[in-house]
Design a protein around this motif. Structure first.
Motif, PDB file in Angstrom:
ATOM      1  N   ALA A  73     -10.822  11.126  -6.816  1.00 32.35           N
ATOM      2  CA  ALA A  73     -11.634   9.978  -7.221  1.00 32.35           C
ATOM      3  C   ALA A  73     -13.047  10.028  -6.668  1.00 32.35           C
ATOM      4  O   ALA A  73     -13.804   9.080  -6.830  1.00 32.35           O
ATOM      5  CB  ALA A  73     -10.960   8.683  -6.775  1.00 32.35           C
ATOM      6  N   CYS A  74     -13.410  11.138  -6.034  1.00 29.00           N
ATOM      7  CA  CYS A  74     -14.709  11.227  -5.364  1.00 29.00           C
ATOM      8  C   CYS A  74     -15.721  11.998  -6.217  1.00 29.00           C
ATOM      9  O   CYS A  74     -15.412  13.090  -6.698  1.00 29.00           O
ATOM     10  CB  CYS A  74     -14.574  11.924  -4.016  1.00 29.00           C
ATOM     11  N   PRO A  75     -16.910  11.464  -6.400  1.00 30.55           N
ATOM     12  CA  PRO A  75     -17.943  12.186  -7.140  1.00 30.55           C
ATOM     13  C   PRO A  75     -18.383  13.443  -6.391  1.00 30.55           C
ATOM     14  O   PRO A  75     -18.623  13.410  -5.179  1.00 30.55           O
ATOM     15  CB  PRO A  75     -19.094  11.174  -7.245  1.00 30.55           C
ATOM     16  N   ASP A  76     -18.448  14.554  -7.098  1.00 25.66           N
ATOM     17  CA  ASP A  76     -19.012  15.813  -6.594  1.00 25.66           C
ATOM     18  C   ASP A  76     -18.301  16.338  -5.348  1.00 25.66           C
ATOM     19  O   ASP A  76     -18.915  16.984  -4.502  1.00 25.66           O
ATOM     20  CB  ASP A  76     -20.510  15.653  -6.304  1.00 25.66           C
ATOM     21  N   LYS A  77     -16.997  16.091  -5.225  1.00 20.62           N
ATOM     22  CA  LYS A  77     -16.230  16.625  -4.103  1.00 20.62           C
ATOM     23  C   LYS A  77     -15.260  17.721  -4.532  1.00 20.62           C
ATOM     24  O   LYS A  77     -14.505  18.231  -3.713  1.00 20.62           O
ATOM     25  CB  LYS A  77     -15.448  15.500  -3.409  1.00 20.62           C
ATOM     26  N   MET A  78     -15.299  18.077  -5.823  1.00 20.96           N
ATOM     27  CA  MET A  78     -14.415  19.118  -6.314  1.00 20.96           C
ATOM     28  C   MET A  78     -15.233  20.173  -7.054  1.00 20.96           C
ATOM     29  O   MET A  78     -16.265  19.859  -7.665  1.00 20.96           O
ATOM     30  CB  MET A  78     -13.351  18.540  -7.254  1.00 20.96           C
ATOM     31  N   ALA A  79     -14.760  21.419  -6.976  1.00 16.15           N
ATOM     32  CA  ALA A  79     -15.399  22.524  -7.690  1.00 16.15           C
ATOM     33  C   ALA A  79     -14.321  23.310  -8.421  1.00 16.15           C
ATOM     34  O   ALA A  79     -13.323  23.717  -7.812  1.00 16.15           O
ATOM     35  CB  ALA A  79     -16.164  23.424  -6.725  1.00 16.15           C
ATOM     36  N   LEU A  80     -14.489  23.505  -9.716  1.00 14.96           N
ATOM     37  CA  LEU A  80     -13.515  24.222 -10.534  1.00 14.96           C
ATOM     38  C   LEU A  80     -14.081  25.561 -10.955  1.00 14.96           C
ATOM     39  O   LEU A  80     -15.258  25.680 -11.287  1.00 14.96           O
ATOM     40  CB  LEU A  80     -13.161  23.406 -11.775  1.00 14.96           C
ATOM     41  N   SER A  81     -13.221  26.570 -10.941  1.00 12.80           N
ATOM     42  CA  SER A  81     -13.638  27.913 -11.317  1.00 12.80           C
ATOM     43  C   SER A  81     -12.686  28.459 -12.365  1.00 12.80           C
ATOM     44  O   SER A  81     -11.468  28.264 -12.282  1.00 12.80           O
ATOM     45  CB  SER A  81     -13.659  28.835 -10.093  1.00 12.80           C
ATOM     46  N   GLY A  82     -13.239  29.125 -13.363  1.00 10.22           N
ATOM     47  CA  GLY A  82     -12.405  29.692 -14.413  1.00 10.22           C
ATOM     48  C   GLY A  82     -13.250  30.352 -15.479  1.00 10.22           C
ATOM     49  O   GLY A  82     -14.415  30.686 -15.254  1.00 10.22           O
ATOM     50  N   GLN A  83     -12.658  30.513 -16.650  1.00  6.91           N
ATOM     51  CA  GLN A  83     -13.332  31.159 -17.769  1.00  6.91           C
ATOM     52  C   GLN A  83     -13.563  30.140 -18.873  1.00  6.91           C
ATOM     53  O   GLN A  83     -12.626  29.475 -19.322  1.00  6.91           O
ATOM     54  CB  GLN A  83     -12.503  32.329 -18.300  1.00  6.91           C
ATOM     55  N   LEU A  84     -14.799  29.993 -19.311  1.00  7.37           N
ATOM     56  CA  LEU A  84     -15.124  29.052 -20.380  1.00  7.37           C
ATOM     57  C   LEU A  84     -14.591  29.552 -21.716  1.00  7.37           C
ATOM     58  O   LEU A  84     -14.835  30.689 -22.106  1.00  7.37           O
ATOM     59  CB  LEU A  84     -16.638  28.850 -20.476  1.00  7.37           C
ATOM     60  N   MET A  85     -13.859  28.686 -22.401  1.00  3.35           N
ATOM     61  CA  MET A  85     -13.357  28.994 -23.738  1.00  3.35           C
ATOM     62  C   MET A  85     -14.368  28.459 -24.751  1.00  3.35           C
ATOM     63  O   MET A  85     -14.131  27.466 -25.443  1.00  3.35           O
ATOM     64  CB  MET A  85     -11.980  28.366 -23.929  1.00  3.35           C
ATOM     65  N   ASP A  86     -15.533  29.125 -24.821  1.00  7.16           N
ATOM     66  CA  ASP A  86     -16.649  28.562 -25.572  1.00  7.16           C
ATOM     67  C   ASP A  86     -16.457  28.624 -27.080  1.00  7.16           C
ATOM     68  O   ASP A  86     -17.310  28.143 -27.828  1.00  7.16           O
ATOM     69  CB  ASP A  86     -17.967  29.224 -25.166  1.00  7.16           C
ATOM     70  N   PHE A 141     -17.993  25.114 -11.681  1.00  7.89           N
ATOM     71  CA  PHE A 141     -18.596  23.812 -11.938  1.00  7.89           C
ATOM     72  C   PHE A 141     -18.289  22.877 -10.775  1.00  7.89           C
ATOM     73  O   PHE A 141     -17.153  22.797 -10.315  1.00  7.89           O
ATOM     74  CB  PHE A 141     -18.043  23.176 -13.231  1.00  7.89           C
ATOM     75  N   THR A 142     -19.314  22.190 -10.313  1.00  6.61           N
ATOM     76  CA  THR A 142     -19.141  21.103  -9.358  1.00  6.61           C
ATOM     77  C   THR A 142     -19.315  19.793 -10.116  1.00  6.61           C
ATOM     78  O   THR A 142     -20.191  19.684 -10.976  1.00  6.61           O
ATOM     79  CB  THR A 142     -20.171  21.178  -8.229  1.00  6.61           C
TER      80      THR A 142
END
Length: 248
Positions: A73-86, A141-142
């Motif tokens: 529930a916290c703004p800007d406290k998580m970072a996700l990493s992966g491959q964009l399915m553009d 992405f953060t």
């Protein structure tokens, strides 16, 4: 001596005005409640003690249980990493930014375990962006984990077949894109505030910078406005259709 005083009494109102008034009051109360819920949710997120800690964002490349994180529930406290399915791009709009109409562009991010989550990659003037010239699988992405907002009464219905999206509805997105069907796609979305490497999205404009972003205080003001309008409508209806003045 003539007595011209009048007495007030209540009568049964006509059916048609009653129906319209009831519908109007219901809509106004629903709008007020929707804004009040937004205020409570955003206030709870901002006031959470854990969200005020000074620390780097929590890094993860698995999206199956993000909502269980203490920082969910916290703004800007998580970072996700992966491959964009553009190949999948969902432009939800219209959205305003700097007095220009555009879209919030959502692209799925695939995690290491095969799970996926919709990333709000920010505001864009065009409904789609060019294919991303990279095969990197560690795009990061953060941002902030959120439940998609429920559309209000004035939001048009999505047209998935015509690729027209006015709101984010996971069931419609899963039906449109079979490779995101089932449990692979998270129920939350991730609103990005930063991307690395930056050249992946050179024109990145974070969604929270759009003028459509509302603070908790603004939600509270809107809630009060809609509730006041509901009371005003009730008052006008009573004065117009229910109160009569009889001469003595």
């Amino acid at each position: 001596m003539n007595n011209n005083s009048k007495k007030m009494r209540l009568i049964r109102p006509p059916l048609t005005p009653s129906v319209f008034a009831l519908v109007g009051v219901g809509i106004l109360l629903s709008l007020g409640t929707w804004q009040a819920n937004k205020y409570m949710a955003k206030t709870a997120n901002q006031n959470a003690n854990i969200c005020t800690e000074e620390r780097a964002p929590i890094y993860t490349n698995s999206f199956t249980a993000l909502e269980k994180s203490p920082y969910a529930a916290c703004p800007d406290k998580m970072a996700l990493s992966g491959q964009l399915m553009d190949a999948i791009q969902i432009a939800a709009g219209p959205r305003m930014h700097d007095e220009e109409m555009g879209y919030h562009l959502y692209i799925p991010l695939k995690g290491e375990d095969g799970s996926a989550i919709l990333i709000n990659t920010g505001w864009t003037a065009e409904p789609h962006i060019s294919p991303i010239a990279t095969t990197a699988s560690n795009i990061q992405f953060t941002g902030t984990l959120l439940r998609p907002s429920k559309p209000n009464y004035f939001t048009p219905k999505n047209n998935p077949d015509g690729d027209q999206w006015f709101s984010i509805k996971m069931d419609e997105i899963r039906a449109k894109y079979p490779n995101l069907n089932g449990d692979a796609l998270a129920n939350h979305v991730f609103v990005a505030s930063a991307v690395y490497p930056v050249e992946i999205l050179p024109k990145f404009v974070p969604a929270e910078m759009a003028k459509s972003f509302l603070t908790p205080q603004m939600h509270l003001q809107y809630a009060g406005f809609w509730y006041f309008m509901a009371l005003a409508l009730i008052g006008v209806f009573i004065m117009r259709f229910m109160i009569v003045r009889d001469k003595d």
